[in-house]
Enzyme design. Structure first.
Site, PDB file in Angstrom:
ATOM      1  N   GLY A 116       0.773  -1.236   0.000  1.00  0.00           N
ATOM      2  CA  GLY A 116       0.000   0.000   0.000  1.00  0.00           C
ATOM      3  C   GLY A 116       0.803   1.285   0.000  1.00  0.00           C
ATOM      4  N   SER A 117       2.059   1.228  -0.504  1.00  0.00           N
ATOM      5  CA  SER A 117       2.842   2.472  -0.493  1.00  0.00           C
ATOM      6  C   SER A 117       2.214   3.513  -1.431  1.00  0.00           C
ATOM      7  CB  SER A 117       4.300   2.215  -0.864  1.00  0.00           C
ATOM      8  OG  SER A 117       4.415   1.842  -2.208  1.00  0.00           O
ATOM      9  N   ASN A 118       1.639   3.051  -2.547  1.00  0.00           N
ATOM     10  CA  ASN A 118       0.971   4.016  -3.437  1.00  0.00           C
ATOM     11  C   ASN A 118      -0.286   4.578  -2.779  1.00  0.00           C
ATOM     12  OD1 ASN A 118       2.185   4.280  -6.292  1.00  0.00           O
ATOM     13  ND2 ASN A 118       2.412   2.115  -5.817  1.00  0.00           N
ATOM     14  N   LEU A 189      -4.518  -7.144  -7.437  1.00  0.00           N
ATOM     15  CA  LEU A 189      -4.075  -8.235  -8.312  1.00  0.00           C
ATOM     16  C   LEU A 189      -5.200  -8.954  -9.057  1.00  0.00           C
ATOM     17  CD1 LEU A 189      -1.130  -9.763  -6.263  1.00  0.00           C
ATOM     18  CD2 LEU A 189      -1.085  -8.098  -8.129  1.00  0.00           C
ATOM     19  N   ASN A 206      -5.402   2.294 -13.275  1.00  0.00           N
ATOM     20  CA  ASN A 206      -4.430   1.350 -12.721  1.00  0.00           C
ATOM     21  C   ASN A 206      -3.032   1.900 -12.955  1.00  0.00           C
ATOM     22  OD1 ASN A 206      -3.414  -1.063 -11.580  1.00  0.00           O
ATOM     23  ND2 ASN A 206      -3.014  -1.873 -13.630  1.00  0.00           N
ATOM     24  N   HIS A 208       0.936   0.481 -13.483  1.00  0.00           N
ATOM     25  CA  HIS A 208       1.707  -0.743 -13.764  1.00  0.00           C
ATOM     26  C   HIS A 208       3.197  -0.401 -13.700  1.00  0.00           C
ATOM     27  CE1 HIS A 208       2.256  -4.778 -15.256  1.00  0.00           C
ATOM     28  NE2 HIS A 208       3.170  -4.319 -16.090  1.00  0.00           N
ATOM     29  N   ASP A 249      -3.881  -5.038 -17.766  1.00  0.00           N
ATOM     30  CA  ASP A 249      -2.875  -4.043 -18.183  1.00  0.00           C
ATOM     31  C   ASP A 249      -3.053  -3.597 -19.625  1.00  0.00           C
ATOM     32  OD1 ASP A 249      -1.709  -4.495 -15.665  1.00  0.00           O
ATOM     33  OD2 ASP A 249      -0.549  -6.174 -16.454  1.00  0.00           O
ATOM     34  N   GLU A 278       6.465   5.997  -9.182  1.00  0.00           N
ATOM     35  CA  GLU A 278       5.007   5.834  -9.026  1.00  0.00           C
ATOM     36  C   GLU A 278       4.457   6.829  -8.009  1.00  0.00           C
ATOM     37  OE1 GLU A 278       4.298   1.122  -9.949  1.00  0.00           O
ATOM     38  OE2 GLU A 278       4.593   1.703  -7.884  1.00  0.00           O
TER      39      GLU A 278
HETATM   40  C1  GRF Z   1       3.112  -1.075  -7.657  1.00  0.00           C
HETATM   41  O1  GRF Z   1       4.391  -1.316  -8.131  1.00  0.00           O
HETATM   42  C2  GRF Z   1       2.132  -0.945  -8.804  1.00  0.00           C
HETATM   43  O2  GRF Z   1       2.716  -0.525  -9.984  1.00  0.00           O
HETATM   44  C3  GRF Z   1       1.618  -2.330  -8.996  1.00  0.00           C
HETATM   45  O3  GRF Z   1       1.586  -2.876  -7.712  1.00  0.00           O
HETATM   46  C4  GRF Z   1       2.563  -2.259  -6.885  1.00  0.00           C
HETATM   47  C5  GRF Z   1       1.898  -1.852  -5.607  1.00  0.00           C
HETATM   48  O4  GRF Z   1       2.826  -1.414  -4.655  1.00  0.00           O
HETATM   49  N1  GRF Z   1       0.368  -2.343  -9.692  1.00  0.00           N
HETATM   50  P1  GRF Z   1       2.316  -0.802  -3.274  1.00  0.00           P
HETATM   51  O5  GRF Z   1       1.461  -1.859  -2.598  1.00  0.00           O
HETATM   52  O6  GRF Z   1       1.531   0.416  -3.582  1.00  0.00           O
HETATM   53  O7  GRF Z   1       3.562  -0.516  -2.507  1.00  0.00           O
END
Ligand code: GRF
Length: 293
Positions: A116-118, A189, A206, A208, A249, A278
């Site tokens: 969940g870093s994003n 996923l 999304n 990627h 994708d 990202e």
């Molecule tokens: C990211 O690299 C994104 O591109 C992919 O899944 C990863 C999620 O990373 N779809 P995080 O859980 O947000 O750290």
């Protein structure tokens, strides 16, 4: 700390410096003017002096800070800042027609299966946003790191059950109940069911961790993507933000950013570089898109 302030106040480097200077100058001038005024009042040292002084500087501070912000070109920032404090202290009424009104709110749900870093970066980006709100974090993994982030950030969560997602109503009811406008996949996923795609046309995004159309499709996620890039000896990789359609994708590409692949890269070091890319790109692109519609 400075990075946090930049995100919180939505300002860039130089403006942040000017704002901090305005606070510093404003604070000193307020203290100085407060003491001068106290000398004119017939109040002896003691608690009454302290209380009067606090009242005086509380009144002076917003006036002085606003006055100083004008020549420094920061009146726009400080007028909103002072107003927000006034609203919080219930001294000023919130604007009836402000962007914060529910009708204009853009409500985002983040779907994620991983760390969940994003999601964290997106939540931070929109924490004090006028109109965009992250209102739900959905995950198919009950032990996913993203759910801990949601709890820490006070964002409601939804655990997605496979049966209901693929053979039930795909959680349309819950999403409608939460008045979700946009779905943001951030490391989710599972394939998104057609029912959801049809209910959110061009409103599911999304990210990627590679330059699509290369290195995408079923099974291409996480380290596998970076291992494939390294195995092919590519000298650049990057990230892709795209609309979601009924193939993995595959939807229309919205934005891409590149980064180098270094000779001594491992899948982990490349993943780290891609993650930072990202974190910079996704919140900004989301803001651009959701604010436009
Ligand atoms: C990211 O690299 C994104 O591109 C992919 O899944 C990863 C999620 O990373 N779809 P995080 O859980 O947000 O750290």
């Amino acid at each position: 700390m400075f990075e946090r302030l930049q995100q919180r106040w939505k300002v860039k480097g130089l403006q942040l410096v000017v704002i901090i200077c305005t606070f510093a100058i404003g604070g000193s001038v307020t203290g100085y003017a407060g003491r001068k005024l106290m000398n004119l009042l017939p109040v002896d040292n003691g608690w009454l002096w302290s209380v009067t002084y606090i009242i005086i500087i509380t009144i002076l501070w917003p006036v002085i800070i606003l006055a100083i912000s004008i020549p420094l070109g920061q009146y726009g920032f400080f007028s909103k800042y002072v107003r927000r404090i006034g609203v919080r202290l219930r001294l000023v009424k919130p604007k009836e027609n402000s962007n914060k009104s529910h009708l204009q709110e853009v409500r985002i749900a983040i779907f994620a299966s991983g760390a969940g870093s994003n999601a964290q970066k997106i939540i931070e980006h929109f924490r004090n946003h006028d109109s965009v709100k992250v209102v739900l974090i959905a995950s198919n993994k009950p032990d996913a790191g993203v759910l801990k982030i949601a709890i820490k950030e006070n964002v409601p969560t939804l655990i997605i059950d496979k049966e209901k997602f693929f053979r039930g109503d795909s959680y349309l009811g819950e999403l409608q109940k939460n008045k979700i406008d946009w779905i943001i996949l951030a490391g989710f996923l599972w394939k998104v069911p057609v029912a959801l795609i049809n209910s959110f046309p061009d409103r599911i995004l999304n990210i990627h961790p590679a330059l699509l159309p290369g290195y995408g499709g079923k099974g291409m996620y996480g380290q596998k993507v970076h291992e494939a890039v390294l195995a092919n000896r590519d000298n650049e990789s990057g990230v892709t933000i795209h609309y979601v359609d009924n193939q993995y994708d595959h939807g229309k590409i919205i934005s891409q950013a590149k980064c180098p692949v270094l000779a001594n890269d491992t899948a982990e070091s490349l993943a780290q570089r891609i993650h930072s890319l990202e974190h910079q790109l996704y919140p900004a692109v989301i803001e651009q898109l959701v604010a436009r519609k």
